[in-house]
Design an enzyme around this catalytic site. Sequence first.
Site, short mmCIF file in Angstrom:
data_model
loop_
_atom_site.label_atom_id
_atom_site.label_comp_id
_atom_site.label_asym_id
_atom_site.label_seq_id
_atom_site.Cartn_x
_atom_site.Cartn_y
_atom_site.Cartn_z
N LYS A 128 0.71 -1.42 -0.08
CA LYS A 128 -0.05 0.02 0.15
C LYS A 128 0.96 1.22 0.00
O LYS A 128 0.59 2.30 -0.55
CB LYS A 128 -0.99 0.06 1.27
CG LYS A 128 -1.94 -1.08 1.19
CD LYS A 128 -2.93 -0.62 -0.06
CE LYS A 128 -4.29 -1.51 0.06
NZ LYS A 128 -5.23 -1.25 -0.85
N GLU A 149 -9.56 5.76 2.94
CA GLU A 149 -10.32 4.80 3.54
C GLU A 149 -9.64 3.63 3.72
O GLU A 149 -8.52 3.56 3.18
CB GLU A 149 -11.60 4.49 2.24
CG GLU A 149 -11.13 3.39 1.13
CD GLU A 149 -10.12 4.16 0.49
OE1 GLU A 149 -9.83 5.24 0.34
OE2 GLU A 149 -9.12 3.36 -0.07
N SER A 189 1.65 -9.64 -0.78
CA SER A 189 1.21 -8.16 -0.89
C SER A 189 1.49 -7.63 0.46
O SER A 189 1.78 -6.39 0.67
CB SER A 189 -0.16 -7.88 -1.24
OG SER A 189 -1.03 -8.71 -0.51
#
Lengths: 286, 399
Positions: free
Chosen positions: B91, B113, B380
């Site tokens: 991210k 969010e 990830s």
Amino acid sequence: MSRIEKTFADLKAAGRKALIPYITAGDPHPDHTVALMHALVRGGADIIELGVPFSDPMADGPTIQLACERALQHGTGLWQILDMVAEFRRTDADTPVVLMGYLNPIEMLGVEAFAVRAEQSGVDGVLIVDLTVEEADGYLPVLRRYGLDSIFLLAPTSPEARVAAVARQASGYLYYVSLKGVTGAATLDIASVARQLDMIRRHTALPLAVGFGIRDAASAKAVGQVADGVIVGSALVAEIERGQDRAESLPGVLQEKLANLREALDSLPPTHANGIQANISVSPKA
Amino acid sequence: MSYDFPDHLGHFGPYGGQFVAETLMEPLRELADAYFRLKDDPAFLAEFDRDLADYVGRPSPLYHAERLTKSWGGAEVWLKREDLNHTGAHKVNNTVGQALLAKHLGKTRIIAETGAGQHGVASATIAARLGLKCVVYMGAEDVERQSPNVYRMKLLGAEVRPVHSGTKTLKDAMNEALRDWVTNVDDTFYVIGTVAGPHPYPLLVRDFQSVIGREVIAQSQTKFGVLPDALVACVGGGSNAIGLFHPFIGHPQVAMYGVEAGGKGVETSEHAAPLSAGRPGVLHGNRTYIMADDNGQILGTHSISAGLDYPGVGPEHSWLKDSGRVQYVAANDDEALASFHELTRMEGIIPALESAHALAYAKKLAPQLGAGKRMVVNLSGRGDKDIFTIARMEGITLS
């Protein structure tokens, strides 16, 4: 001449402003919606905006979000809402009805199937909050073919070139969002609304209705001095929320609330030209 | 194959676009203008690369999981170690990029969010570093199941606002962030955490995340001299998957698999797999595959992993599905859970529950591909945030 056009033409001839209430279809229960629509007309509504509930109303504040949730608890769907309009039309041939909501429910039914039924049911216009003019090519010709007006939003952030582009696609009226925010927000700057409406009028002859942040007689009157129409939503929906357990009393409550706004609007001096501008400083109560 | 999506309005074939309330159209235009001005600007790119290297810790390793390979019996398993990034997931690649955009636009406040909390943490981190005010919207249910990340965000100085509307998960957090943005457009930059949302977000998030795939191309040349035969990544909104896949789209010999959250099974109503079991519709500013009922209402989703618990998916994935370039499959909760434990015990790497979905499918794929082939699985994120969930499921109380 469409029902919406005729309504604005008649109002203009009489020097009056349009009062446009919004309620969410199916709130508090689908059985009550038609009665509430008639009550709004008795209270002085010129046009009714009927909300199509959506699970993810991203442009709406908490009041209308909750209304959507109440309506959806009873499974209120678009076909059912068109039946409500048809029932309303059986005893009211004159008051325009505009469906207001989000694109996905229409997208799922298919815009053509929707438009066919909407016309048959006596719907006059459609306002799809998340359908921008950039994405509207596949929709507008279909709506037009079935005699449905396409009402678009304009916002304080809309630059002049966009205003012109939106105005070219719109019909019926334009809905000016009075503030940066969601429905039901509290503050309203009349002077800036007046300036924006002046700018918009340079690009369109369509009537301009103003919504978001209008909740009482004072704010309705202030907006009525600069706009062709005043849209009241969350303030009415909040009454429905308060009275949801006494649903039989709701028509009376809404009628009275609207009559109060009607009186405020009708107390304005008649205008025969668009947009008499005054230096107004009103700060509506939160 | 030539691939130049999206078009100037953000369309990937019939998907993508800009479906938002009018108030946001001008801010989106400003953002797109700024991005198109900066995306090929050498100074901007140098700044981005420097942050990725010195702050995020890139490049992330491409690791040969030898015991896993042996155990699965088939293709070599290579893990792209996004879990080793600062803040523990892919991210941050995107938040570093968007924070630079926010700076160029002169915004003083960022909002985000978050589902699992990884994007919220990455946003709070970058806000702390740049001295920006940060508000993170998080579904009340996710606040509950991802409490370590909530605390992390607070430590970083962010305000976490639990969202109680709707299903109290990621989609509702996104609704609330959009409402905040529409109210505070003048000073606020909305850092969307995935390749969904209105144009230009799917484009710019993809571009920032594509560093993953570009590195894999370079690393596979170094480590084994050719491109891998297959790529596997989990798909919620789909940003880690697009980041890995995008640089490979023009290499047709590389097969690509996106793994959605199958929850209790895609044949049940409890999953989060719009590409496997949904239909095209419009949600959160773009047209894409979504989970909706016949009335167009968005359906509640279920996944063991908060980060995949979303009823939509980035529009580019919808296009890649229809075009056949990427195969989309699903892994169920129990399969992901088994893979979580398997990687932890076999390789000493605790994966995020999201990434465990990719591992679960890779396990099936390895023998099908067969020995002599190589696959890259995008790891990830790391699973530290999930250990409380796992412990709770196993009836263990952590103090």
